[in-house]
Design a protein around this motif. Structure first.
Motif, PDB file in Angstrom:
ATOM      1  N   ASP A   1      34.746  29.948  34.266  1.00  0.00           N
ATOM      2  CA  ASP A   1      33.303  30.008  34.038  1.00  0.00           C
ATOM      3  C   ASP A   1      32.713  31.219  34.766  1.00  0.00           C
ATOM      4  O   ASP A   1      32.545  31.215  35.981  1.00  0.00           O
ATOM      5  N   TYR A   2      32.357  32.248  33.995  1.00  0.00           N
ATOM      6  CA  TYR A   2      31.820  33.478  34.575  1.00  0.00           C
ATOM      7  C   TYR A   2      30.422  33.284  35.150  1.00  0.00           C
ATOM      8  O   TYR A   2      29.956  34.112  35.932  1.00  0.00           O
ATOM      9  N   LEU A   3      29.759  32.214  34.764  1.00  0.00           N
ATOM     10  CA  LEU A   3      28.395  31.982  35.227  1.00  0.00           C
ATOM     11  C   LEU A   3      28.352  31.168  36.522  1.00  0.00           C
ATOM     12  O   LEU A   3      27.279  30.974  37.088  1.00  0.00           O
ATOM     13  N   ASP A   4      29.510  30.694  36.978  1.00  0.00           N
ATOM     14  CA  ASP A   4      29.596  29.918  38.221  1.00  0.00           C
ATOM     15  C   ASP A   4      30.135  30.823  39.324  1.00  0.00           C
ATOM     16  O   ASP A   4      31.277  31.278  39.265  1.00  0.00           O
ATOM     17  N   TYR A   5      29.310  31.068  40.325  1.00  0.00           N
ATOM     18  CA  TYR A   5      29.694  31.978  41.410  1.00  0.00           C
ATOM     19  C   TYR A   5      31.001  31.559  42.073  1.00  0.00           C
ATOM     20  O   TYR A   5      31.800  32.398  42.491  1.00  0.00           O
ATOM     21  N   ASP A   6      31.233  30.249  42.186  1.00  0.00           N
ATOM     22  CA  ASP A   6      32.408  29.740  42.891  1.00  0.00           C
ATOM     23  C   ASP A   6      33.596  29.444  41.982  1.00  0.00           C
ATOM     24  O   ASP A   6      34.585  28.858  42.434  1.00  0.00           O
ATOM     25  N   SER A   7      33.523  29.834  40.704  1.00  0.00           N
ATOM     26  CA  SER A   7      34.647  29.587  39.794  1.00  0.00           C
ATOM     27  C   SER A   7      35.859  30.417  40.215  1.00  0.00           C
ATOM     28  O   SER A   7      35.743  31.410  40.950  1.00  0.00           O
ATOM     29  N   ASP A   8      37.029  30.032  39.724  1.00  0.00           N
ATOM     30  CA  ASP A   8      38.255  30.762  40.054  1.00  0.00           C
ATOM     31  C   ASP A   8      38.184  32.210  39.580  1.00  0.00           C
ATOM     32  O   ASP A   8      38.632  33.116  40.280  1.00  0.00           O
ATOM     33  N   ILE A   9      37.630  32.415  38.383  1.00  0.00           N
ATOM     34  CA  ILE A   9      37.589  33.782  37.844  1.00  0.00           C
ATOM     35  C   ILE A   9      36.693  34.675  38.700  1.00  0.00           C
ATOM     36  O   ILE A   9      37.000  35.854  38.918  1.00  0.00           O
ATOM     37  N   ASN A  10      35.603  34.122  39.220  1.00  0.00           N
ATOM     38  CA  ASN A  10      34.724  34.923  40.069  1.00  0.00           C
ATOM     39  C   ASN A  10      35.279  35.090  41.481  1.00  0.00           C
ATOM     40  O   ASN A  10      35.085  36.134  42.116  1.00  0.00           O
ATOM     41  N   ARG A  11      35.977  34.081  41.986  1.00  0.00           N
ATOM     42  CA  ARG A  11      36.667  34.238  43.275  1.00  0.00           C
ATOM     43  C   ARG A  11      37.706  35.353  43.164  1.00  0.00           C
ATOM     44  O   ARG A  11      37.868  36.168  44.087  1.00  0.00           O
ATOM     45  N   MET A  12      38.403  35.375  42.029  1.00  0.00           N
ATOM     46  CA  MET A  12      39.407  36.403  41.807  1.00  0.00           C
ATOM     47  C   MET A  12      38.769  37.789  41.777  1.00  0.00           C
ATOM     48  O   MET A  12      39.295  38.752  42.344  1.00  0.00           O
ATOM     49  N   GLY A  13      37.609  37.908  41.116  1.00  0.00           N
ATOM     50  CA  GLY A  13      36.924  39.188  41.061  1.00  0.00           C
ATOM     51  C   GLY A  13      36.523  39.693  42.433  1.00  0.00           C
ATOM     52  O   GLY A  13      36.649  40.893  42.734  1.00  0.00           O
ATOM     53  N   ARG A  14      36.055  38.805  43.273  1.00  0.00           N
ATOM     54  CA  ARG A  14      35.678  39.217  44.628  1.00  0.00           C
ATOM     55  C   ARG A  14      36.909  39.604  45.446  1.00  0.00           C
ATOM     56  O   ARG A  14      36.869  40.571  46.223  1.00  0.00           O
ATOM     57  N   ALA A  15      37.992  38.858  45.272  1.00  0.00           N
ATOM     58  CA  ALA A  15      39.229  39.206  45.978  1.00  0.00           C
ATOM     59  C   ALA A  15      39.719  40.588  45.545  1.00  0.00           C
ATOM     60  O   ALA A  15      40.170  41.392  46.373  1.00  0.00           O
ATOM     61  N   LEU A  16      39.610  40.869  44.252  1.00  0.00           N
ATOM     62  CA  LEU A  16      40.012  42.174  43.729  1.00  0.00           C
ATOM     63  C   LEU A  16      39.161  43.279  44.340  1.00  0.00           C
ATOM     64  O   LEU A  16      39.672  44.313  44.779  1.00  0.00           O
ATOM     65  N   ALA A  17      37.845  43.062  44.368  1.00  0.00           N
ATOM     66  CA  ALA A  17      36.934  44.070  44.910  1.00  0.00           C
ATOM     67  C   ALA A  17      37.205  44.348  46.380  1.00  0.00           C
ATOM     68  O   ALA A  17      37.032  45.484  46.850  1.00  0.00           O
ATOM     69  N   LEU A  18      37.643  43.331  47.118  1.00  0.00           N
ATOM     70  CA  LEU A  18      37.916  43.477  48.544  1.00  0.00           C
ATOM     71  C   LEU A  18      39.317  44.009  48.824  1.00  0.00           C
ATOM     72  O   LEU A  18      39.729  44.123  49.979  1.00  0.00           O
ATOM     73  N   GLY A  19      40.053  44.327  47.753  1.00  0.00           N
ATOM     74  CA  GLY A  19      41.363  44.932  47.924  1.00  0.00           C
ATOM     75  C   GLY A  19      42.468  43.968  48.276  1.00  0.00           C
ATOM     76  O   GLY A  19      43.512  44.367  48.806  1.00  0.00           O
ATOM     77  N   ARG A  20      42.272  42.699  47.971  1.00  0.00           N
ATOM     78  CA  ARG A  20      43.313  41.711  48.273  1.00  0.00           C
ATOM     79  C   ARG A  20      44.382  41.696  47.188  1.00  0.00           C
ATOM     80  O   ARG A  20      44.223  42.279  46.125  1.00  0.00           O
ATOM     81  N   SER A  21      45.460  40.988  47.432  1.00  0.00           N
ATOM     82  CA  SER A  21      46.617  40.978  46.537  1.00  0.00           C
ATOM     83  C   SER A  21      46.432  39.973  45.407  1.00  0.00           C
ATOM     84  O   SER A  21      46.229  38.778  45.647  1.00  0.00           O
ATOM     85  N   MET A  22      46.550  40.432  44.142  1.00  0.00           N
ATOM     86  CA  MET A  22      46.489  39.533  43.003  1.00  0.00           C
ATOM     87  C   MET A  22      47.768  38.697  42.898  1.00  0.00           C
ATOM     88  O   MET A  22      47.733  37.552  42.446  1.00  0.00           O
ATOM     89  N   ASP A  23      48.901  39.259  43.312  1.00  0.00           N
ATOM     90  CA  ASP A  23      50.142  38.471  43.337  1.00  0.00           C
ATOM     91  C   ASP A  23      49.973  37.263  44.256  1.00  0.00           C
ATOM     92  O   ASP A  23      50.348  36.130  43.912  1.00  0.00           O
ATOM     93  N   ARG A  24      49.396  37.517  45.417  1.00  0.00           N
ATOM     94  CA  ARG A  24      49.189  36.434  46.380  1.00  0.00           C
ATOM     95  C   ARG A  24      48.180  35.424  45.847  1.00  0.00           C
ATOM     96  O   ARG A  24      48.345  34.209  46.035  1.00  0.00           O
TER      97      ARG A  24
END
Length: 387
Positions: free
Chosen positions: A180-203
């Motif tokens: 759910d892209y409209l939910d700030y706490d959804s998995d897809i949005n958590r993933m986007g923030r992790a990506l922006a912060l330079g974290r590992s997508m594999d992890r």
């Protein structure tokens, strides 16, 4: 009292200096996080989608040193009035139409242009599927029913343990993932923030532990499945996705501009949605699939893979849109009618029956409203059948 005040001021000064130093050190991460949080803002979304390298880490996908492949101009196609209305209502930014390989319409809107490298979002999934097809054909990945952990051991003990390569290709991993892209706490949005912060997508993928169902049981759209396909490909080849995709798909297509991928902090390509190309170059992928995997007289993707990946094989609900290997099949489609599709209105629509390819980019903030995808498909069919 004065001594206490002096000590307090010194402590405050140290804290301010530490905060300033931390701000400088983390400035890039903070700016990327801010960019992600405003990525879809009404006054920013159009330009953001043409300049994703301002918000994320990136890596090039070399186009090779070959010539640009021609898109011969055909008889100009006059858009029906309802297509013009659709362009405005759906915030379409680019529309490229090919009829039997000839360019019959090209238009750009909302301040965009032909040289813009537009974000693919999930259209990127279909590019990765094409790459997988070449690796299956040459025996690098001989068995789609092999467990993903054979090639990506980091996933052992995660929700992906027990899932096969075919399961993730068909979005039937069973992994719990809120899209759910409209939910700030959804998995897809958590993933986007992790990506922006330079974290590992594999992890990020390896840390997923929950399942809704057993692997292979039922289709459910889970974007992180595509990252797992990327992990499998990297594990099988020992090479990066940008290098492999360049060699096997991008360079043979003779693109006009060098694409790039968004990456995580480890330089791993964001394969589930981070590819950026011009709209004409999106159309070239569609033309290659229109021609059964052949482009410019050269076979790029095996014919059998084109058929297998664009045939509805996943266990979707009856009467709903079909899904193959990272390609969508519209309800009521004839064999040879399929599409790559991304959020906010990105499409590569292929109609082998009528010989038509339509590449569309958009910044449609209402893309999730009921009936929008169906209306987009209706417009594509209208165009294809009226040429």
């Amino acid at each position: 009292m004065r001594r206490v005040l002096r000590i307090s001021l010194r402590i405050l000064l140290v804290l301010l200096l530490a905060a300033a130093a931390l701000g400088v050190w983390k400035r890039e991460e903070i700016m990327r996080l801010w960019a992600v949080n405003t990525l879809f803002a009404p006054d920013r979304i159009v330009q953001n989608f043409s300049h994703m390298d301002r918000a994320f880490l990136t890596t090039p996908v070399p186009r090779g040193d070959g010539p640009v492949s021609p898109l011969p101009e055909g008889a100009p196609y006059d858009l029906p009035d309802e297509v013009e209305t659709w362009i405005e209502e759906r915030s379409v930014t680019a529309l490229v139409i090919l009829d039997e390989g000839d360019l019959v319409h090209e238009s750009y809107h909302l301040g965009t242009g032909p040289d813009d490298l537009r974000i693919s979002w999930s259209v990127a999934k279909s590019y990765l599927s094409a790459l997988m097809g070449t690796l299956v054909a040459d025996g690098t990945i001989p068995d789609l029913d092999a467990p993903v952990t054979d090639y990506a051991p980091l996933l052992e003990g995660s929700a992906y343990e027990g899932a096969s390569i075919r399961d993730v290709l068909q979005m039937q991993s069973g992994v719990t993932f809120d899209e759910d892209y409209l939910d700030y706490d959804s998995d897809i949005n958590r993933m986007g923030r992790a990506l922006a912060l330079g974290r590992s997508m594999d992890r990020f993928a390896a840390d997923l532990e929950a399942r809704d169902r057993d692997p292979g049981e039922q289709w459910q759209y889970v974007s992180i499945d595509t990252h797992v396909i990327g992990m499998v490909i990297r594990g099988a080849t020992g090479r990066s996705i940008p290098d492999l995709l360049s060699e096997r798909v991008i360079a043979p297509l003779g693109l006009e501009r060098e694409p790039y991928y968004i990456t995580d902090g480890e330089g791993v390509a964001f394969v589930l949605g981070g590819l950026n190309l011009t709209t004409r170059d999106y159309a070239r992928l569609g033309l290659m699939f229109l021609q059964g995997g052949v482009y410019g007289g050269t076979r790029i993707v095996p014919d059998g893979w084109v058929d297998a990946s664009t045939t509805p094989s996943a266990n979707t609900e009856p009467g709903r849109i079909g899904y193959g290997y990272q390609w969508w099949i519209p309800v009521g489609a004839e064999p040879g009618q399929f599409m790559a599709r991304g959020i906010y209105g990105q499409y590569v629509y292929v109609d082998q029956v009528n010989g038509v390819v339509i590449a569309a980019n958009a910044a449609d903030r209402q893309f999730r409203e009921p009936g929008v995808n169906e209306e987009n498909i209706r417009i594509f069919r209208l165009i294809a059948e009226s040429l």
